[in-house]
Write an enzyme that holds these catalytic residues in place. Sequence first.
Site, mmCIF file in Angstrom:
data_model
loop_
_atom_site.group_PDB
_atom_site.id
_atom_site.type_symbol
_atom_site.label_atom_id
_atom_site.label_comp_id
_atom_site.label_asym_id
_atom_site.label_seq_id
_atom_site.Cartn_x
_atom_site.Cartn_y
_atom_site.Cartn_z
ATOM 1 N N CYS A 87 40.605 42.568 46.871
ATOM 2 C CA CYS A 87 41.072 43.799 46.609
ATOM 3 C C CYS A 87 41.995 43.699 48.152
ATOM 4 C CB CYS A 87 40.045 44.786 46.860
ATOM 5 S SG CYS A 87 40.458 46.258 46.307
ATOM 6 N N HIS A 195 36.206 43.243 41.972
ATOM 7 C CA HIS A 195 34.957 43.031 43.370
ATOM 8 C C HIS A 195 33.987 42.097 42.879
ATOM 9 C CE1 HIS A 195 36.680 45.896 46.291
ATOM 10 N NE2 HIS A 195 37.319 46.215 45.320
ATOM 11 N N GLU A 197 31.638 41.035 44.086
ATOM 12 C CA GLU A 197 30.306 41.633 44.997
ATOM 13 C C GLU A 197 29.580 42.690 44.294
ATOM 14 O OE1 GLU A 197 33.227 44.049 46.968
ATOM 15 O OE2 GLU A 197 33.339 41.946 46.108
#
Length: 232
Positions: A87, A195, A197
């Site tokens: 990002c 993302h 994560e």
Amino acid sequence: MSVTVGIVRFPGTNCDLDTLDALTELGARTVLLHSDETSLGSVDAVVIPGGFAHGDYLRTGAIARFSPIMDAVASFASAGGPIVGICNGFQVLTEAGLLPGALRPNAGLSFLCQPQQVVMASVNHVLGHGLSTSEVLHIPINHFEGNYVCDRLTLQRLREKGQVVMRYVGNPNGSLDDIAGICNEMGNVVGLMPHPERATSELLGSTDGCRLLEALLEAAASTRRVVDGRTA
């Protein structure tokens, strides 16, 4: 082989601890690296996580790219070290010239925070181990400036050299060619807007992010073995 991943923190970074926790859960050693440091230490891979580096002032990532740590990141990239920008980290990598193109405001000027499907376009990069092309992953997005753009010749090169890492299914932000992530020609530097994560548990809606992060750790271990002289 356990590897060490350096996570770069700029003023305004806010996904550093999420990234640290996800990688730690997967067995990596992790270290936070501040933007004013001049060395990466002995890390085996680098992640530039999401957030709002320097408040996104001037232009997203444009101030961060001048941080002292970025000289070390650039040297690590030149040496073949695995680097992933997520990002805001993707934006920083393009501003630093480590990846081609740029990220501009989403079509419709809307901030997007939502589940997202992406399809793997190539696997010859540090996030590709164990994955196959055309495989669909569920990875959330969270951005205002994720609309990838580049000139016509750059897009042609990205396609010809297999540098498009993943594409959106149902393009949410207007990105050229549905691009959600790209890599450099060597495949050791990857930038992506989704993302991973945030997709590491069924409680979060998906575990597909683990597959991308595990691939990074495998790439880091492979690079380390070569550096240590343990493989040809």
